[in-house]
Write an enzyme that holds these catalytic residues in place. Structure first.
Site, short mmCIF file in Angstrom:
data_model
loop_
_atom_site.label_atom_id
_atom_site.label_comp_id
_atom_site.label_asym_id
_atom_site.label_seq_id
_atom_site.Cartn_x
_atom_site.Cartn_y
_atom_site.Cartn_z
N GLU A 130 40.26 33.60 50.01
CA GLU A 130 41.42 34.27 49.41
C GLU A 130 41.67 35.58 50.17
O GLU A 130 40.71 36.30 50.44
CB GLU A 130 41.18 34.59 47.93
N GLY A 271 34.68 42.21 44.71
CA GLY A 271 33.63 42.05 43.70
C GLY A 271 33.03 40.66 43.71
O GLY A 271 31.81 40.49 43.75
N MET A 273 34.33 36.06 43.93
CA MET A 273 35.41 35.12 44.23
C MET A 273 35.20 33.80 43.50
O MET A 273 34.11 33.24 43.51
CB MET A 273 35.46 34.90 45.75
N GLU A 274 36.30 33.32 42.91
CA GLU A 274 36.26 32.20 41.97
C GLU A 274 36.35 30.82 42.62
O GLU A 274 36.83 29.88 41.98
CB GLU A 274 37.40 32.35 40.96
N ASN A 275 35.89 30.63 43.84
CA ASN A 275 35.95 29.31 44.50
C ASN A 275 35.50 28.22 43.52
O ASN A 275 34.50 28.36 42.84
CB ASN A 275 35.03 29.29 45.71
N HIS A 307 34.71 36.95 34.33
CA HIS A 307 36.01 36.91 35.01
C HIS A 307 36.09 35.72 35.97
O HIS A 307 37.02 34.91 35.91
CB HIS A 307 36.23 38.22 35.76
N GLU A 308 35.09 35.60 36.83
CA GLU A 308 35.13 34.51 37.81
C GLU A 308 35.03 33.16 37.12
O GLU A 308 35.71 32.20 37.49
CB GLU A 308 34.02 34.66 38.85
N HIS A 311 38.31 32.14 35.60
CA HIS A 311 39.28 31.67 36.60
C HIS A 311 39.27 30.14 36.72
O HIS A 311 40.24 29.56 37.21
CB HIS A 311 38.95 32.25 37.98
N GLU A 330 45.41 36.73 37.94
CA GLU A 330 44.56 37.92 37.83
C GLU A 330 44.79 38.69 36.53
O GLU A 330 43.84 39.05 35.84
CB GLU A 330 44.72 38.82 39.05
N1 0A1 Z 1 40.14 36.56 43.25
C1 0A1 Z 1 39.05 37.48 43.25
C2 0A1 Z 1 39.27 38.70 44.04
C3 0A1 Z 1 39.19 38.60 45.51
C4 0A1 Z 1 40.32 38.74 46.27
C5 0A1 Z 1 40.26 38.72 47.65
C6 0A1 Z 1 39.04 38.58 48.25
O1 0A1 Z 1 38.99 38.60 49.61
C7 0A1 Z 1 38.16 39.38 50.29
C8 0A1 Z 1 37.90 38.43 47.51
C9 0A1 Z 1 37.98 38.42 46.13
C10 0A1 Z 1 38.86 37.97 41.83
O2 0A1 Z 1 39.84 38.25 41.15
O3 0A1 Z 1 37.74 38.13 41.41
ZN ZN Z 2 40.25 37.53 39.51
#
Ligand code: 0A1
Ligand code: ZN
Length: 886
Positions: A130, A271, A273-275, A307-308, A311, A330
């Site tokens: 992301e 912080g 990432m919600e993969n 949070h993750e 998601h 978000e």
């Molecule tokens: N989607 C994640 C936040 C996130 C966005 C961009 C990134 O790239 C480095 C990494 C994480 C969340 O909302 O937790």
């Molecule tokens: Zn998020």
């Protein structure tokens, strides 16, 4: 043809230009052969034309890619039929039917310093896709509305990467015969956009557990960490299980794969990432033990894990059509994690902390040159839009929907959203439509302005009580200040939760237009509007915007005596806290003004007495008392003053108030300090954390007031603490006083924890935030300390980020040296990690509100950065917007 020039993508990107993709990708078969410098990525894509439009070329995104082979339906493509540059693969005349494309690219994870795409965190291979990182792994339609089913084969040296992970369920694994390598194959049955792809390879330890879902399925839970850190995963695992249960109970959402994995890595831009099925975390938000983590760390871990996980439904199952819709996942997911924390801890304390954060970050953003709508309409670099406006204000907008229609209809709307859009890439309009349909209410078209208009609305209220008619009238008006690109605004729909507090402290019944007021919420929709309550038998004191039901700035003339009455009696704990903040703000802004004019400052005996009453009230939660004892933050005060801000005067006025609180309540603070000590072993639960928060607030106020023995008490607490919360709090108190105890404790801290980077981050950040002139030289020296590294975002944030964002007096030194230092770091970091560099640059966003000398210094530095050669798009975008005149 393989061209080498780098062609810039057309920028900016505008919401109004959205078009569905010409091509869809149904399946992705990836075969990734991990190697530190030459990882081979073979991607087999099943493409099909999207609809029956005119013949369209195929243009795949890339970034820094090296193409090594290309075949269409199994046959190598003729060189003349495509153009490959590092950032694009174009096939001008592809067959206008479904076909497979096999692309082989070569990437270098070890030299990937941007930490986007496939990179190495220490020795671990991991990915971050992301928003636009997948294009650094292979050529792709790297946009969220292209959703595919992924099968991922990973191969690696068995010794280098014994653990191989990707999204979905594991379907095969084994050795590669005749080599020292092995492989794993993972398949994710849920179609997803490329930004949710992830893989990990490394030498990792695993903590395992299971969760039985509400329908009785057993889900394997796994947390992977560096070997030796397994004993710091218990709280993260417990938080995960509680989050999974909560989402079932609160939103009816069940987890969907057979396994849910979390991997903690030591180098990460954000912080976590919600993969899908494979969350990757900054290890700061996973690892905790009583000896290494503070109560705040525990609370953050709980919130980020939740949070993750949340998601999975709000982000993964229903994703975003395009990046302008980022708040769709978000804002909603922050709202969900805030509600989770409120349910796990104390609702009032959670709300106050969230609003404190909103005001000191989002309100500041909204008041300056980086202000943008919750749903932006234009961007140059999407990475710069992971902002507190999209996240935190986005959550407030969802919260307002609930305030407007009530919790039952809100849940009905959420159910409708999940039923209607599961498996889709959706828009904000589609989300809001679900609540309009579920509630049948007519204000949603106007409500959409919360997504399109930037700036913090200001609501002014005048109140009139008519004793003879027994009516109470609230005259309200609303306005929004101009923001970049938006000189004029339209009126918003503003839900104000209210109470009319009678002389006995009880809420009087709310009757509006002859009917009981629904949900105790009045809805302001016009530029000016009056609300007349009937059957009000005694003059009430208005308690407005209870629970901060709308993210606005409210001005309501309430006499100080009445504010103190509310502080003691308001049924809404948020407003009990809020009225004391208002009293303190009036005092502080007055004193800042006085200090600037070299006039005497004043005290507010009434405020001190009200705080004393709160401190003495043993029915109140300790965490609530601790929050109430903290005056508005420096950034709140600066924003309230608005222009010609002198950060030294702001700091001095705030410090003087804290000292006055310490002196006025010396005995009670000392007594409370003793009462809040818990003899037993450390427990991270909210009640125990609240007692520690109050104890440590007392310690700090006593020290700041110069009380006898306070420094010795802090030093003793530092020495004898059996947990990091108490040790760190004592160190923070000592840090504010230039005494020998401080140096001794800082040295001791480093010696104790030198081998633990996450703990040393606290040491770096603390030294960077000391509000004294010697700090800049200390921070500069620390950049050469072996514990510091520009290559690790956590280290950079701890030292430089804390200085730039958390030390208002020293970043804003009158001589401009703080600005120059941060700018130099930004320019040094930019070629390696533009994302983190751009975030640091955001520290300059309030420069226009400063007094003239600092403003001049800041603009000189900003122009120097703007003129620097070869700026990244990330930093360029931030500097250009910060400098723009509108
Ligand atoms: N989607 C994640 C936040 C996130 C966005 C961009 C990134 O790239 C480095 C990494 C994480 C969340 O909302 O937790
Ligand atoms: Zn998020």
């Amino acid at each position: 043809m393989i061209a080498v020039m780098r062609t810039e993508e057309p920028r900016p990107v505008r919401l109004q230009d959205y078009r569905p993709p010409d091509w869809l990708i149904d399946t992705v078969d990836l075969d990734v052969s991990l190697d530190p410098h030459a990882t081979t990525v073979r991607a087999k894509l099943k493409l099909s034309p999207n609809g029956a439009g005119p013949p369209a070329p195929l243009v795949l995104d890339g970034e820094d890619l090296k193409l090594t082979s290309l075949a269409l339906d199994g046959a190598p493509l003729l060189e003349a039929s495509y153009v490959a540059t590092p950032d694009r693969l174009t096939i001008a005349q592809p067959p206008q039917r479904s076909f497979t494309l096999e692309i082989e690219t070569l990437v270098d994870p070890t030299n990937n310093t941007q930490l986007m795409g496939l990179y190495r965190a220490g020795s671990t291979f991991c990915t971050q896709c992301e928003a636009e990182g997948f294009r650094r792994i292979t050529y792709f339609l790297d946009r969220p509305d292209v959703m595919a089913v992924y099968t991922t084969r990973i191969e690696a040296d068995k010794n280098e990467a014994p653990v191989l992970l990707a999204n979905g369920n594991l379907i095969a694994q084994g050795d590669v015969p005749g080599t020292a390598r092995h492989f794993a194959i993972w398949r994710d049955p849920f179609p997803k956009p490329s930004y949710l792809f992830a893989l990990v390879g490394g030498r990792l330890a695993c903590v395992a557990d299971t969760f039985t879902t509400m329908s009785g399925r057993s889900v394997a839970l796994r947390i992977y960490v560096e070997p030796g850190k397994e004993d710091r995963c218990a709280y993260a695992m417990d938080s995960l299980k509680r989050a999974m249960r909560w989402d079932e109970e609160t939103f009816g959402r069940e987890y969907d794969l057979d396994i849910f994995m979390i991997v903690a890595v030591s180098a990460f831009n954000m912080g976590a990432m919600e993969n899908k099925g494979l969350n990757i975390f900054n290890d700061k938000y996973v690892l905790a033990s009583p000896a290494s983590a503070t109560d705040t760390d525990y609370a953050s871990i709980e919130a980020v894990i939740a949070h993750e996980y949340f998601h999975n439904w709000t982000g993964d199952r229903i994703t975003c059509r395009d990046w302008f819709q980022l708040c769709l996942k978000e804002g909603l997911t922050v709202f969900r994690d805030q509600e989770f924390s409120a349910d796990q801890r104390s609702r009032a304390v959670e709300r106050i902390s969230d609003v404190r954060g909103l005001r000191s970050h989002q309100f500041v953003e909204d008041a300056g040159p980086l202000a943008h709508p919750v749903r932006p309409e234009i961007y140059h670099e999407i990475n710069n839009f992971y902002t507190s406006t999209v996240y935190e204000k986005g959550a407030e907008v969802v919260r307002m929907i609930r305030a407007l229609i009530g919790p039952e209809l809100f849940r009905k709307g959420m159910d409708l959203y999940f039923a209607r859009h599961d498996g889709e890439a959706a828009t904000v309009e589609q989300f809001v439509q679900c609540f309009a349909d579920a509630s049948g209410r007519d204000f949603f078209p106007q409500f959409m302005r919360w997504y399109s208009q930037s700036g913090t609305p200001e609501v002014k209220v005048a109140a009139h009580y008519d004793a003879a008619a027994r009516t109470y009238r609230l005259d309200m008006s609303q306005s929004i200040p101009p923001t970049p690109g938006q000189p004029t605004k339209q009126p918003m729909v503003i839900p104000l939760a209210i109470g009319l507090v009678g002389p006995d402290g009880a809420d009087q019944p709310l009757v509006l237009d002859g009917r009981p007021l629904e949900h105790d919420v009045v809805v302001l929709r016009q530029p000016a509007q009056s609300f007349i309550f009937s059957e009000i038998t005694q003059r009430p004191i208005p308690s407005l915007n209870r629970g901060f039901s709308a993210p606005i700035k409210l001005s309501v003339p309430i006499a100080p005596d009445d504010l103190r009455f509310l502080a003691a009696h308001d049924a809404d704990p948020f407003n009990r806290w809020q009225v004391l903040q208002m009293l303190a703000m009036t005092l502080l802004t007055g004193n800042v003004h006085a200090l600037r004019q070299s006039k005497p400052t004043r005290d507010d005996e009434g405020l001190l007495a009200a705080l004393g009453a709160i401190l003495a009230d043993r029915r109140l939660e300790p965490a609530f008392i601790a929050l109430t004892l903290a005056p508005p933050t420096e950034s709140d005060i600066a924003r309230e003053i608005g222009h010609d801000v002198d950060p030294d005067a702001v700091f001095a006025a705030r410090r003087a108030l804290r000292a006055a609180i310490g002196r006025a309540h010396h005995a009670a603070l000392a007594e409370t300090y003793g009462q809040m000590k818990d003899p037993g072993p450390y427990s991270p639960d909210a009640a125990s954390a609240g007692r520690r928060a109050l104890k440590n607030a007392c310690l700090d106020l006593l020290a700041i007031s110069g009380a006898d023995g306070a420094i010795a008490r802090a030093a003793a607490q530092y020495d004898t603490a059996d947990n990091m919360t108490d040790r760190m709090a004592a160190l923070e108190t000592l840090a504010a006083h230039d005494r020998s105890e401080r140096a001794a404790a800082l040295d001791d801290f480093y010696r104790r924890y030198a081998g633990d980077p996450l703990i040393i981050d606290k040491w770096l950040a603390l030294q960077a935030t000391i509000p004294e002139p010697a700090t800049l030289a200390r921070v500069r020296a620390l950049t050469a300390h072996p514990a510091f590294s520009m290559a690790n975002p956590n280290r950079v944030r701890a030292l430089i980020g804390a200085f730039a964002q958390g030390n208002h007096t020293q970043f804003n030194r009158a001589d401009g040296a703080g600005y120059d230092f941060v700018a130099d770091i930004v320019l040094e970091l930019d070629p390696k990690n533009p994302q983190v560099a751009a975030r640091l640059m955001g520290a300059f966003r309030s420069w226009r509100a400063l007094e003239p000398q600092r403003r001049q210094r800041a603009v000189t530095t900003l122009r120097r950065v703007a003129d620097a050669p070869a700026l990244s798009r990330d930093v360029h975008d931030i500097v250009a917007r910060i400098l723009a005149e509108n």
